[in-house]
Design a protein around this motif. Sequence first.
Motif, PDB file in Angstrom:
ATOM      1  N   SER A   1       0.802  -1.181  -0.022  1.00  0.00           N
ATOM      2  CA  SER A   1      -0.112  -0.017  -0.053  1.00  0.00           C
ATOM      3  C   SER A   1       1.015   1.324   0.108  1.00  0.00           C
ATOM      4  O   SER A   1       2.049   1.257   0.455  1.00  0.00           O
ATOM      5  CB  SER A   1      -1.116   0.183   1.139  1.00  0.00           C
ATOM      6  OG  SER A   1      -1.736  -0.848   1.225  1.00  0.00           O
ATOM      7  N   VAL A   2       0.095   2.401  -0.396  1.00  0.00           N
ATOM      8  CA  VAL A   2       1.196   3.573  -0.448  1.00  0.00           C
ATOM      9  C   VAL A   2       0.968   3.906   0.979  1.00  0.00           C
ATOM     10  O   VAL A   2       0.169   4.034   1.432  1.00  0.00           O
ATOM     11  CB  VAL A   2       0.276   4.551  -1.544  1.00  0.00           C
ATOM     12  CG1 VAL A   2       1.066   5.945  -1.570  1.00  0.00           C
ATOM     13  CG2 VAL A   2       0.702   4.079  -3.023  1.00  0.00           C
ATOM     14  N   VAL A   3       2.139   4.802   1.194  1.00  0.00           N
ATOM     15  CA  VAL A   3       2.578   5.320   2.747  1.00  0.00           C
ATOM     16  C   VAL A   3       1.767   6.538   2.626  1.00  0.00           C
ATOM     17  O   VAL A   3       2.419   7.308   2.084  1.00  0.00           O
ATOM     18  CB  VAL A   3       3.718   5.325   3.151  1.00  0.00           C
ATOM     19  CG1 VAL A   3       4.008   5.743   4.556  1.00  0.00           C
ATOM     20  CG2 VAL A   3       4.342   3.659   3.101  1.00  0.00           C
ATOM     21  N   GLU A   4       0.403   6.804   3.080  1.00  0.00           N
ATOM     22  CA  GLU A   4      -0.040   8.106   3.117  1.00  0.00           C
ATOM     23  C   GLU A   4      -0.294   8.639   4.469  1.00  0.00           C
ATOM     24  O   GLU A   4      -0.579   9.825   4.593  1.00  0.00           O
ATOM     25  CB  GLU A   4      -1.415   8.017   2.487  1.00  0.00           C
ATOM     26  CG  GLU A   4      -1.398   7.573   0.929  1.00  0.00           C
ATOM     27  CD  GLU A   4      -2.703   7.358   0.307  1.00  0.00           C
ATOM     28  OE1 GLU A   4      -2.826   7.744  -0.962  1.00  0.00           O
ATOM     29  OE2 GLU A   4      -3.548   6.872   1.079  1.00  0.00           O
ATOM     30  N   PHE A   5      -0.056   7.750   5.510  1.00  0.00           N
ATOM     31  CA  PHE A   5      -0.557   8.023   6.891  1.00  0.00           C
ATOM     32  C   PHE A   5       0.673   7.350   7.787  1.00  0.00           C
ATOM     33  O   PHE A   5       1.051   6.484   7.815  1.00  0.00           O
ATOM     34  CB  PHE A   5      -1.727   7.660   7.262  1.00  0.00           C
ATOM     35  CG  PHE A   5      -2.193   7.782   8.700  1.00  0.00           C
ATOM     36  CD1 PHE A   5      -2.592   8.872   9.186  1.00  0.00           C
ATOM     37  CD2 PHE A   5      -2.033   6.659   9.405  1.00  0.00           C
ATOM     38  CE1 PHE A   5      -2.858   8.905  10.572  1.00  0.00           C
ATOM     39  CE2 PHE A   5      -2.503   6.737  10.840  1.00  0.00           C
ATOM     40  CZ  PHE A   5      -2.718   7.839  11.165  1.00  0.00           C
ATOM     41  N   LEU A   6       1.203   8.242   8.854  1.00  0.00           N
ATOM     42  CA  LEU A   6       2.191   7.857   9.740  1.00  0.00           C
ATOM     43  C   LEU A   6       1.720   8.342  10.981  1.00  0.00           C
ATOM     44  O   LEU A   6       1.080   9.648  11.009  1.00  0.00           O
ATOM     45  CB  LEU A   6       3.702   8.230   9.416  1.00  0.00           C
ATOM     46  CG  LEU A   6       4.264   7.842   8.206  1.00  0.00           C
ATOM     47  CD1 LEU A   6       5.653   8.609   7.697  1.00  0.00           C
ATOM     48  CD2 LEU A   6       4.222   6.168   8.309  1.00  0.00           C
ATOM     49  N   TYR A   7       1.911   7.717  12.130  1.00  0.00           N
ATOM     50  CA  TYR A   7       1.600   8.143  13.380  1.00  0.00           C
ATOM     51  C   TYR A   7       2.524   7.609  14.355  1.00  0.00           C
ATOM     52  O   TYR A   7       2.231   7.023  15.540  1.00  0.00           O
ATOM     53  CB  TYR A   7       0.051   7.516  13.742  1.00  0.00           C
ATOM     54  CG  TYR A   7      -0.699   8.178  14.744  1.00  0.00           C
ATOM     55  CD1 TYR A   7      -0.815   9.433  14.506  1.00  0.00           C
ATOM     56  CD2 TYR A   7      -1.175   7.478  15.843  1.00  0.00           C
ATOM     57  CE1 TYR A   7      -1.806  10.023  15.696  1.00  0.00           C
ATOM     58  CE2 TYR A   7      -2.152   8.077  16.648  1.00  0.00           C
ATOM     59  CZ  TYR A   7      -2.141   9.461  16.347  1.00  0.00           C
ATOM     60  OH  TYR A   7      -2.976  10.090  17.535  1.00  0.00           O
ATOM     61  N   TRP A   8       3.699   8.319  14.318  1.00  0.00           N
ATOM     62  CA  TRP A   8       4.739   8.055  15.287  1.00  0.00           C
ATOM     63  C   TRP A   8       4.572   8.697  16.668  1.00  0.00           C
ATOM     64  O   TRP A   8       4.126   9.713  16.597  1.00  0.00           O
ATOM     65  CB  TRP A   8       6.008   8.563  14.787  1.00  0.00           C
ATOM     66  CG  TRP A   8       6.424   8.076  13.387  1.00  0.00           C
ATOM     67  CD1 TRP A   8       6.487   8.476  12.328  1.00  0.00           C
ATOM     68  CD2 TRP A   8       6.998   6.595  13.257  1.00  0.00           C
ATOM     69  NE1 TRP A   8       6.965   7.697  11.174  1.00  0.00           N
ATOM     70  CE2 TRP A   8       7.165   6.375  11.820  1.00  0.00           C
ATOM     71  CE3 TRP A   8       6.947   5.729  14.072  1.00  0.00           C
ATOM     72  CZ2 TRP A   8       7.565   5.303  11.349  1.00  0.00           C
ATOM     73  CZ3 TRP A   8       7.482   4.371  13.648  1.00  0.00           C
ATOM     74  CH2 TRP A   8       7.882   4.258  12.145  1.00  0.00           C
ATOM     75  N   ALA A   9       5.040   7.958  17.694  1.00  0.00           N
ATOM     76  CA  ALA A   9       5.009   8.514  19.033  1.00  0.00           C
ATOM     77  C   ALA A   9       6.144   9.516  19.106  1.00  0.00           C
ATOM     78  O   ALA A   9       7.025   9.370  18.228  1.00  0.00           O
ATOM     79  CB  ALA A   9       5.264   7.444  19.906  1.00  0.00           C
TER      80      ALA A   9
END
Length: 148
Positions: A97-105
């Motif tokens: 999948s295309v990386v469109e969302f990241l949610y890093w701490a």
Amino acid sequence: MVLLAVVAACLVTAALAACPSDQWLTNDGNCYWISAYKASWDNARKACQTMDPAADLTSISHLLENSFIVEKLGAEYAWIGLNDHMHNREFLWSDNSVVEFLYWAPNQPDNLLFKQHCVQIYDKLSGEWDDEDCSVEKTFVCKLTGAA
């Protein structure tokens, strides 16, 4: 009119029967399976693909999807499909999948000791992510995209 109702009923039935079993959860047209046991990232991915050849560790495309998964996980850390196996700090989804969302701490990813190449849902309240050593055993989330 009757024919239209029959066709609509068949489509609804087909959509409901699309997940491999009732152990899978549905959300936004996808099927999800949350493990009851722990495995390394590689073994978790193999387990997903064993359950269904089209399944993989989950990709996450937006905050609502992340929130759905975190709610279902409860108090567990869990592997997701994001990783940087190919190139350090170039994170890709295992299902392509295309990386469109990241949610890093905060302060993540950090590649602690230069051996953290797989990603887990880390913060049980916020659902934020952390990179981790792929050999550590954790619960995991499988996804069948567009199956439900």
